[in-house]
Motif scaffolding. Structure first.
Motif, PDB file in Angstrom:
ATOM      1  N   ASP A  31       0.860  -1.193   0.000  1.00  0.00           N
ATOM      2  CA  ASP A  31       0.000   0.000   0.000  1.00  0.00           C
ATOM      3  C   ASP A  31       0.894   1.239   0.000  1.00  0.00           C
ATOM      4  O   ASP A  31       1.371   1.676   1.040  1.00  0.00           O
ATOM      5  CB  ASP A  31      -0.903  -0.018   1.238  1.00  0.00           C
ATOM      6  CG  ASP A  31      -1.902   1.133   1.229  1.00  0.00           C
ATOM      7  OD1 ASP A  31      -1.857   1.952   0.285  1.00  0.00           O
ATOM      8  OD2 ASP A  31      -2.714   1.229   2.172  1.00  0.00           O
ATOM      9  N   GLU A  32       1.124   1.817  -1.172  1.00  0.00           N
ATOM     10  CA  GLU A  32       2.054   2.927  -1.311  1.00  0.00           C
ATOM     11  C   GLU A  32       1.561   4.202  -0.612  1.00  0.00           C
ATOM     12  O   GLU A  32       2.363   5.036  -0.188  1.00  0.00           O
ATOM     13  CB  GLU A  32       2.299   3.212  -2.793  1.00  0.00           C
ATOM     14  CG  GLU A  32       2.852   2.024  -3.562  1.00  0.00           C
ATOM     15  CD  GLU A  32       3.018   2.315  -5.040  1.00  0.00           C
ATOM     16  OE1 GLU A  32       3.148   3.502  -5.393  1.00  0.00           O
ATOM     17  OE2 GLU A  32       3.013   1.366  -5.845  1.00  0.00           O
ATOM     18  N   ASP A  33       0.254   4.353  -0.505  1.00  0.00           N
ATOM     19  CA  ASP A  33      -0.299   5.596   0.027  1.00  0.00           C
ATOM     20  C   ASP A  33       0.003   5.807   1.506  1.00  0.00           C
ATOM     21  O   ASP A  33      -0.032   6.942   2.000  1.00  0.00           O
ATOM     22  CB  ASP A  33      -1.814   5.631  -0.194  1.00  0.00           C
ATOM     23  CG  ASP A  33      -2.186   5.667  -1.666  1.00  0.00           C
ATOM     24  OD1 ASP A  33      -1.361   6.164  -2.458  1.00  0.00           O
ATOM     25  OD2 ASP A  33      -3.286   5.208  -2.019  1.00  0.00           O
ATOM     26  N   ASN A  34       0.276   4.735   2.229  1.00  0.00           N
ATOM     27  CA  ASN A  34       0.486   4.855   3.679  1.00  0.00           C
ATOM     28  C   ASN A  34       1.952   4.786   4.078  1.00  0.00           C
ATOM     29  O   ASN A  34       2.281   4.546   5.236  1.00  0.00           O
ATOM     30  CB  ASN A  34      -0.287   3.750   4.406  1.00  0.00           C
ATOM     31  CG  ASN A  34      -1.787   3.935   4.282  1.00  0.00           C
ATOM     32  OD1 ASN A  34      -2.280   5.061   4.317  1.00  0.00           O
ATOM     33  ND2 ASN A  34      -2.523   2.845   4.107  1.00  0.00           N
ATOM     34  N   VAL A  35       2.855   5.000   3.111  1.00  0.00           N
ATOM     35  CA  VAL A  35       4.289   4.968   3.392  1.00  0.00           C
ATOM     36  C   VAL A  35       4.841   6.391   3.327  1.00  0.00           C
ATOM     37  O   VAL A  35       4.555   7.141   2.397  1.00  0.00           O
ATOM     38  CB  VAL A  35       5.033   4.077   2.369  1.00  0.00           C
ATOM     39  CG1 VAL A  35       6.533   4.072   2.652  1.00  0.00           C
ATOM     40  CG2 VAL A  35       4.477   2.656   2.417  1.00  0.00           C
ATOM     41  N   THR A  36       5.619   6.769   4.313  1.00  0.00           N
ATOM     42  CA  THR A  36       6.222   8.097   4.368  1.00  0.00           C
ATOM     43  C   THR A  36       7.726   7.968   4.577  1.00  0.00           C
ATOM     44  O   THR A  36       8.218   6.951   5.051  1.00  0.00           O
ATOM     45  CB  THR A  36       5.622   8.946   5.496  1.00  0.00           C
ATOM     46  OG1 THR A  36       5.837   8.276   6.753  1.00  0.00           O
ATOM     47  CG2 THR A  36       4.129   9.153   5.294  1.00  0.00           C
TER      48      THR A  36
END
Length: 396
Positions: A31-36
């Protein structure tokens, strides 16, 4: 050696294929959206690492896995895939006339040596001063919605990139020189990954003359036509057949009540097709058909995709000419059907007509799998008669 690309990007896959490498593709599901991360570059490297590790965790034997992810940085801000037309339009307006840095993270995990290498390649990209009309038209193609930074350099967006500083392939999706260096560090020579070139038939006059008899003749054509008839929607059908060949299948479709138009690249094959389908065949490349957008009800391709080095352009062209609700019927797993009939093991390489590949790639062009059947081929001198799968995609 098992070489795995942990990415669903068609551009990355095509980059490797163009360089002579045919990887196995396994999508990580990260899930790329939840990686910072602390910076856009570190974000790209972290995402690539997470993708590679996720795929490695699913393996049940040794492999060398390459994970990649790209992020565009403009004024210190990271831009991934926009996802919606509104966001893509806003980003392109902010980017026009400026430059940005395209970061691509690379993570190579070799399970044999237990080595994990993490690298970053960065390329400066200069963007044209696009007009509002150009931005609206580009967003309308759908391309910028699914790529990092809302642009491509190797696709429709190419004319809007005025220059780059660095590795061109890195902007497309992965840095070939960097991947070569990383592989060398784990003891793998780049030439060892090259896939042998398979010579394709040229279908000249002598081949065209004996084609039907060497391929099962009318019996096989009738079986194929009946299977196509099962999957065509009810009612009178106007069918466009790609790689019509000698017209033997098309003629059987006509006998079933369909109006068939055929295209083929081989003039020798078309000489035979003109006899069976007079006035309804023409020479054309299946990736550049002389057909208007969204005008076609049904497209058929029998034993075509397995011959190609890349079936993606065919799927894109079919999606272009099909009207919403139109159907694309194609044979799949052609070579595998023959192998099974002869009692041989499945092929370990990914064929261009493999079911999993076609379904995944078709979905990116708005083609959804919604039907399937099978039909038998002629009995072979050794082994059983092969059973050919035929699948149907519907244009969304």
């Amino acid at each position: 050696m098992r070489f795995v690309l942990a990415s669903q990007s068609p551009a990355r896959l095509q980059t490797l294929r163009s360089a002579g490498v045919e990887p196995e593709v396994i999508v990580s599901g990260v899930d790329e959206d939840n990686v910072t991360a602390e910076s856009p570059g570190e974000l790209a490297r972290l995402l690539a690492t997470l993708k590679a590790r996720a795929v490695v965790a699913e393996l049940d034997d040794h492999a060398t896995v390459l994970g990649c992810d790209s992020v565009l940085e403009i004024d210190g801000v990271a831009y991934g895939k926009p996802g919606t037309p509104e966001i893509a339009r806003e980003r392109l307006r902010a980017m026009r006339g400026k430059s940005g840095v395209l970061h691509t993270g690379h993570c190579l995990f070799d399970t044999n040596t237990k080595q994990e290498l993490r690298e970053l390649a960065s390329t400066t990209v200069y963007f044209a001063d696009m007009t509002d009309d150009e931005i609206d038209a580009y967003v309308g193609t759908g391309e910028p919605l699914v790529v990092a930074g809302s642009f491509t350099v190797d696709g429709i967006g190419g004319p809007f990139v005025t220059g780059i500083e660095g590795d061109y392939h890195n902007v497309v999706g992965l840095s070939l020189p960097l991947v070569r260096t990383m592989l060398a560090q784990v003891g793998i020579a780049w030439p060892s990954l090259w896939t042998p070139v398979v010579k394709r038939p040229d279908y000249n006059e002598s081949e065209a003359a004996r084609y039907d008899d060497s391929r099962g003749g009318v019996e096989r054509a009738q079986a194929a036509a009946r299977a196509v008839g099962e999957l065509l929607p009810a009612g009178s059908q106007r069918v466009l057949e790609l790689a019509v060949g000698t017209g033997i299948v098309g003629a059987e479709l006509v006998a079933l009540g369909n109006l068939v138009h055929g295209f083929d690249l081989s003039t020798a094959m078309l000489q035979h097709a003109k006899v069976r389908l007079p006035g309804h065949v023409a020479a054309a490349d299946a990736t550049r058909l002389p057909v208007a957008d969204r005008r076609t009800d049904a497209v058929v391709a029998i034993w075509l995709l397995h011959l190609l080095d890349d079936s993606t352009p065919i799927l894109a062209e079919v999606a272009r000419i099909l009207r919403p609700g139109g159907v694309f019927l194609t044979t799949t797993e052609k070579n595998e059907a023959t192998r099974y009939a002869e009692g041989r093991d499945p092929n370990t390489t990914r064929a261009q007509d493999s079911l999993t590949r076609l379904v995944a790639e078709a979905a990116t062009h708005g083609l959804a799998l919604d039907g399937a059947t099978t039909f038998p081929g002629p009995r072979r001198t050794t082994g059983n008669a092969p059973i050919y799968p035929l699948i149907r995609f519907r244009r969304i």
